[in-house]
Design a protein around this motif. Structure first.
Motif, short mmCIF file in Angstrom:
data_model
loop_
_atom_site.label_atom_id
_atom_site.label_comp_id
_atom_site.label_asym_id
_atom_site.label_seq_id
_atom_site.Cartn_x
_atom_site.Cartn_y
_atom_site.Cartn_z
N PHE B 97 46.43 49.22 49.30
CA PHE B 97 47.30 49.09 50.49
C PHE B 97 48.38 48.12 50.45
N GLY B 99 50.02 47.21 47.75
CA GLY B 99 50.90 47.89 46.69
C GLY B 99 51.97 49.00 47.59
N LEU B 100 51.40 49.34 48.45
CA LEU B 100 52.31 50.43 49.11
C LEU B 100 53.36 49.59 50.20
N TYR B 101 52.99 48.36 50.13
CA TYR B 101 54.12 47.73 51.10
C TYR B 101 54.92 46.84 49.83
N HIS B 102 54.87 47.12 48.88
CA HIS B 102 55.33 46.58 47.78
C HIS B 102 55.26 45.22 47.34
N LEU B 103 54.03 44.93 47.74
CA LEU B 103 53.49 43.60 47.08
C LEU B 103 52.82 43.99 46.01
#
Ligand SMILES: Nc1ncnc2c1ncn2[C@@H]1O[C@H](COP(=O)(O)OP(=O)(O)OP(=O)(O)O)[C@@H](O)[C@H]1O
Ligand SMILES: [Mg+2]
Lengths: 423, 281
Positions: B97, B99-103
């Motif tokens: 999740f 990763g979905l926020y570009h972390l």
């Protein structure tokens, strides 16, 4: 794109963790392919030796010895046959090649320093040129061995030299510039062979020392059917893999909704098309992996050699597109994963049954073959077989591949439209 | 600031929200208190853009909420229904999740560690979620909402089934977030939670906001009188009064009392007075 890859990676991880899903996508198809392939090949000898036919037109001591040597090779499975039959069998794709020992082989072998080179004719199935190269190598090796034997056996060599000298000095032979020199040389060589015995010799180049000439005969392969049962069972296995994959990912898409994770995805900064594209990408990657894995097994262990790798790639990609579309459509067939799974598997089984996934198409009655036109499974199998052994031309490949791409795009867009984003 | 204007949302014949007006201030913990079916989750889902309103509008920081809104990466949501991948580990869920926020990289690892600490799950990070207890799943569900360090946090009954000790730890963490300037909307039907955590509380029933204010204000305005409960023999008598201390002294002198208890008005009594019903039936 990064988001889509993140989503797809998660799905691949989930598939790895899902033992049943993994079984139905990888092992079950492989089992089917091997099982049916083995049954229909009548037990299968399991050997990977190259099947060739040998024709002995010479029937001399040398030719018999040569063919026996071939028969003793680890790499070859040799049967004897008449010339006509041999050519026909290769033409029909039932054997990889034939080797015909030409008349005069024995004589040329005996007179190794003069006269003709011992010659065999090689006829190879053009779709199996890689194996032909290997066969040629084996033939040359045996030719070379024969010559070495000659050099290490002084009696044989003396005999051969006498023959050569006789024919050189016989009345009426034409003069040529080197005649004097060669006659003298051969005479000395004969003396040398009788005195000491020769262990090895430099086989540097004057005419007559080529150990064996291989003449290639043109064979035009006629299309009749698969070379072995695995060429039928592996395309079926691949289709089973696609079916397992479409079902697994279709159900996983429904599960995203029922388990609430779809809510999380929708809250995240993703578009709806990215969410579905992530699932589609994962499904696509797995379908391609399954196909490649099964084709590799088929090639390495069961001798299923693609007629054209490029066409095979086109077939695999089109089939994957079709089944990604079908996956999307399956995901809207049921509200819960159980109903989607049930309806989905039922639909897929029917598709497979009428499409030749269970019973090979060519066994089906005529009307059934017409019905099967409506099953993407049929077109998948045709595309794979076209590239594997039906030797389809590019144009012939375009029909099944085009249909599969069309099915994929249509099914995907219908599925996307009907997809329920909320419970 | 989150602003709800004349919000109406129906499901078939059910009006889940019926003309609701409300403003949640930036930086406050706002408690949404109401019984089952009051419309709390519907309000959260509208805020998260998971639903769209039939009438009225929702805006977050001036932007309309919804799929098109650019505010989504600033929003963290812990849905009431658990939303986790059971076959993945706690850490894998958080990483996915995040990763979905570009972390990515060290930022992501840092946030994963922080949220696992927040939820008290650091020692279970490598375990698959399906092996978790209900309360642990609930805590992870909350952790995922915070993975990208959102400015506005919507928590829909985040502590259902969580044991008191973990609950207290979560409250401490939420207060820490609050001190860090986050805006938090917290729905619950536990008045104790609202009393402990929230700067302001909205009481909601049948899709309408019945009252709004600090706990103190609400109790003062709608709580009604305190009551003294007397135990005589096997019986309890409840005596409402404006001066409980005087009342207790009087009772002590008058009767043979086995026990005395003071009941001060609470949010529960506020709700009772507003609706004629108890918060939990
Ligand atoms: N998807 C839906 N379909 C039909 N009705 C719904 C749906 N979602 C909510 N409702 C109805 O809307 C009303 C409000 O539901 P909501 O979930 O917002 O309540 P809630 O305050 O969150 O309750 P709880 O404390 O039980 O979570 C209820 O009457 C419920 O039945
Ligand atoms: Mg709710």
């Amino acid at each position: 794109m990064r988001e889509i890859i993140t989503l797809a990676r998660k799905d691949l991880l989930l598939l790895l963790r899902d033992k049943a899903g993994f079984f139905f996508t990888f092992f079950f198809p492989l089992m089917m392919a091997v099982f049916f392939g083995t049954i229909f090949s009548g037990g299968g000898d399991g050997s990977r030796r190259m099947s060739i036919l040998v024709v002995d037109e010479d029937s001399t001591e040398a030719s018999v010895k040569f063919t026996e040597k071939l028969g003793g090779s680890e790499a070859l499975k040799v049967e004897r046959s008449g010339r006509e039959d041999a050519a026909e069998m290769v033409r029909l794709g039932k054997r990889v090649a034939y080797v015909a020992v030409r008349k005069g082989f024995g004589e040329a072998s005996a007179n190794m320093f003069m006269g003709g080179t011992p010659t065999v004719e090689l006829g190879v199935d053009p779709s199996r040129s890689a194996e032909a190269g290997m066969l040629e190598g084996i033939l040359m090796q045996y030719g070379g061995e024969r010559m070495q034997e000659l050099f290490s056996n002084p009696a044989l060599m003396r005999q051969s030299l006498s023959g050569a000298l006789d024919s050189l000095t016989a009345p009426g032979t034409a003069d040529f510039p080197e005649k004097q020199k060669i006659t003298r040389f051969l005479g000395e060589l004969k003396l040398f062979a009788s005195d000491t015995g020769v262990r090895s010799a430099d086989s540097g180049g004057f005419p007559g020392l080529t150990p064996l000439r291989v003449e290639k005969a043109a064979v035009i392969r006629e299309e009749t059917g698969p070379r072995n049962a695995y060429e039928v069972s592996f395309p079926q296995g691949i289709v089973w893999g696609m079916i397992g994959c479409a079902a697994a990912f279709g159900i996983s898409l429904v599960m995203e909704r029922t388990r609430g994770t779809l809510v999380r995805l929708r809250i995240a900064p993703l578009s709806r098309s990215q969410i579905l594209a992530g699932k589609a990408l994962a499904c696509f990657v797995v379908t391609v992996l399954i196909s490649v894995a099964l084709l590799l097994v088929a090639w390495l262990l069961f001798g299923v050699i693609p007629g054209s790798v490029g066409k095979l790639a086109a077939a695999v990609l089109s089939i994957s597109v079709a089944f990604v579309g079908i996956m999307m459509l399956l995901s809207v067939l049921g509200k819960t994963e159980r109903s989607a799974g049930g309806i989905g598997w039922a639909a897929l089984l029917v598709m497979s049954m009428i499409g030749g996934g269970m019973v090979p198409l060519f066994i089906m009655p005529g009307w059934m073959q017409t019905v099967s036109d409506f099953s993407p499974v049929k077109w998948s199998i045709i595309a794979l077989e076209g590239a594997l052994w039906r030797n389809f031309s590019l144009v012939e490949m375009m029909l099944p591949c085009g249909i599969l791409l069309g099915v994929g795009i249509l099914a995907f867009s219908l599925g996307v439209r009907a997809f329920r984003w909320t419970e | 600031m989150i602003r709800y204007t004349n919000l109406v949302r129906s499901f078939g014949a059910t009006r889940a929200l019926n003309g609701l007006n409300l403003e949640v201030r930036t930086g406050e913990i706002f408690g949404l208190l109401g019984p089952n079916g009051a419309g709390k989750s519907t309000l959260i889902n509208l805020t998260a853009g998971l639903l769209s309103p039939d009438e009225g509008e929702v805006s977050i920081g001036g932007n309309p909420a919804g799929p098109g809104g650019g505010s989504r990466s600033m929003l963290g949501v812990a849905p009431q229904a658990l939303a986790l991948y059971d076959e993945l580990t706690a850490e894998e869920n958080l990483r996915f999740f995040g990763g979905l926020y570009h972390l990515a990289g060290r930022d992501l690892s840092g946030r994963v560690d922080w949220t696992l600490d927040f939820a008290g799950l650091a020692d279970r990070r490598k375990d698959r979620v399906k092996t978790f207890s209900g309360g642990m799943k609930r805590r992870l569900n909350l952790a995922v909402a915070l993975i990208h360090d959102p400015e506005t946090i919507l928590l829909d009954e985040p502590t259902v089934g969580v044991d008191p000790q973990s609950r207290n730890a979560i409250f401490d963490s939420i207060e820490k977030l609050h001190r860090g300037g986050r805006t938090i909307v917290y729905t619950t039907h536990y008045m104790e939670e609202a009393e402990r955590l929230c700067d302001r509380v909205g009481i909601i029933d049948h899709g309408k906001l019945l009252a709004l204010g600090t706990v103190e204000d609400l109790v003062g305005e709608y709580g009604g009188r305190s009551a003294v409960v007397v135990q005589t023999g096997g019986r309890e008598t409840r005596i409402p009064t404006d001066d409980p201390v005087a009342e207790m002294i009087r009772l002590k002198q008058e009767r043979r009392v086995r026990g005395l208890r003071l009941e001060s008005p609470t949010l529960e009594s506020v709700f009772l007075n507003l609706t004629g019903r108890h918060l939990r039936d």
